[in-house]
Design a protein around this motif. Structure first.
Motif, PDB file in Angstrom:
ATOM      1  N   LYS A  96     -18.181 -33.086 -25.962  1.00  0.00           N
ATOM      2  CA  LYS A  96     -17.725 -31.853 -26.584  1.00  0.00           C
ATOM      3  C   LYS A  96     -18.228 -30.698 -25.746  1.00  0.00           C
ATOM      4  O   LYS A  96     -19.117 -30.856 -24.922  1.00  0.00           O
ATOM      5  N   ALA A  97     -17.673 -29.552 -25.993  1.00  0.00           N
ATOM      6  CA  ALA A  97     -18.146 -28.375 -25.291  1.00  0.00           C
ATOM      7  C   ALA A  97     -19.601 -28.152 -25.669  1.00  0.00           C
ATOM      8  O   ALA A  97     -19.986 -28.316 -26.824  1.00  0.00           O
ATOM      9  N   PRO A  98     -20.457 -27.822 -24.699  1.00  0.00           N
ATOM     10  CA  PRO A  98     -21.861 -27.628 -25.018  1.00  0.00           C
ATOM     11  C   PRO A  98     -22.044 -26.506 -26.039  1.00  0.00           C
ATOM     12  O   PRO A  98     -21.399 -25.460 -25.949  1.00  0.00           O
ATOM     13  N   THR A  99     -22.903 -26.775 -27.003  1.00  0.00           N
ATOM     14  CA  THR A  99     -23.161 -25.770 -28.026  1.00  0.00           C
ATOM     15  C   THR A  99     -24.542 -25.185 -27.798  1.00  0.00           C
ATOM     16  O   THR A  99     -25.413 -25.818 -27.212  1.00  0.00           O
ATOM     17  N   MET A 100     -24.725 -23.994 -28.273  1.00  0.00           N
ATOM     18  CA  MET A 100     -26.016 -23.328 -28.153  1.00  0.00           C
ATOM     19  C   MET A 100     -26.972 -23.960 -29.166  1.00  0.00           C
ATOM     20  O   MET A 100     -26.612 -24.141 -30.321  1.00  0.00           O
ATOM     21  N   THR A 102     -29.964 -24.337 -31.838  1.00  0.00           N
ATOM     22  CA  THR A 102     -30.461 -23.435 -32.876  1.00  0.00           C
ATOM     23  C   THR A 102     -31.898 -23.037 -32.539  1.00  0.00           C
ATOM     24  O   THR A 102     -32.541 -23.642 -31.676  1.00  0.00           O
TER      25      THR A 102
END
Length: 181
Positions: A96-100, A102
């Motif tokens: 998946k697209a890299p997520t930031m 938390t």
């Protein structure tokens, strides 16, 4: 009639050279795949020999050094392996697209990094005392400085190789049915 045989001979020579060239390339590629990686023990042995040469140690001191250096590197490598994230088979469709991350995830990562740094420092202090039993402080400093330099070189090499793998993946046709440009 002679021209017909001449052209048949030329075609046969051309095809023969192409087949030989392809076999030669295949042999080169198999040689690259068959190349074995150095084991951790071989790398430690090579590093210790290099340091022994740089420090100009006599045979008796070199033998002590090798034993202690091998234990030191084993502990450091075990610590690094234990704290390394596990690489599991990731399927292309799972990416998946890299997520930031938390704030909580960043906080956890930073605390884990601090804990690992403390453990590494403890190991360095322990082996500083061991090395000091038969080496001068300046010699021990060279050993630890050499380790820092090697880690930097290793990291650069791994990044370079990772970049090469990405390029090879693009060259091998990850175009998924689209014409290559």
């Amino acid at each position: 009639m002679k021209t017909k045989y001449f052209w048949m001979l030329m075609v046969a020579l051309f095809v023969g050279t192409q087949v030989m060239s392809a076999q030669n390339e295949q042999g080169k590629n198999q040689g690259k795949r068959a190349r074995k990686r150095m084991t951790m023990e071989q790398m430690v042995d090579m590093q210790s020999n290099k340091i022994i040469g740089e420090l100009g140690l006599d045979d008796k001191t070199a033998a002590k050094f090798k034993d202690v250096y091998k234990k030191y590197m084993t502990e450091m490598n075990d610590l690094r392996k234990k704290d390394m994230p596990k690489k599991e088979g990731v399927k292309p469709e799972d990416k998946k697209a890299p997520t930031m991350p938390t704030d909580a995830e960043v906080d956890k990562m930073m605390r884990e990094r601090f804990a690992q740094s403390r453990k590494m420092l403890d190991i360095r202090e322990k082996y500083y005392d061991e090395f000091r039993k038969f080496l001068a402080p300046k010699q021990v400093q060279k050993i630890f400085d050499q380790g820092q330099m090697n880690r930097g070189k290793f990291k650069k090499e791994m990044n370079r190789r990772a970049g090469m793998k990405k390029m090879e993946g693009n060259k091998q046709g990850n175009h998924q049915g689209r014409p290559m440009q």
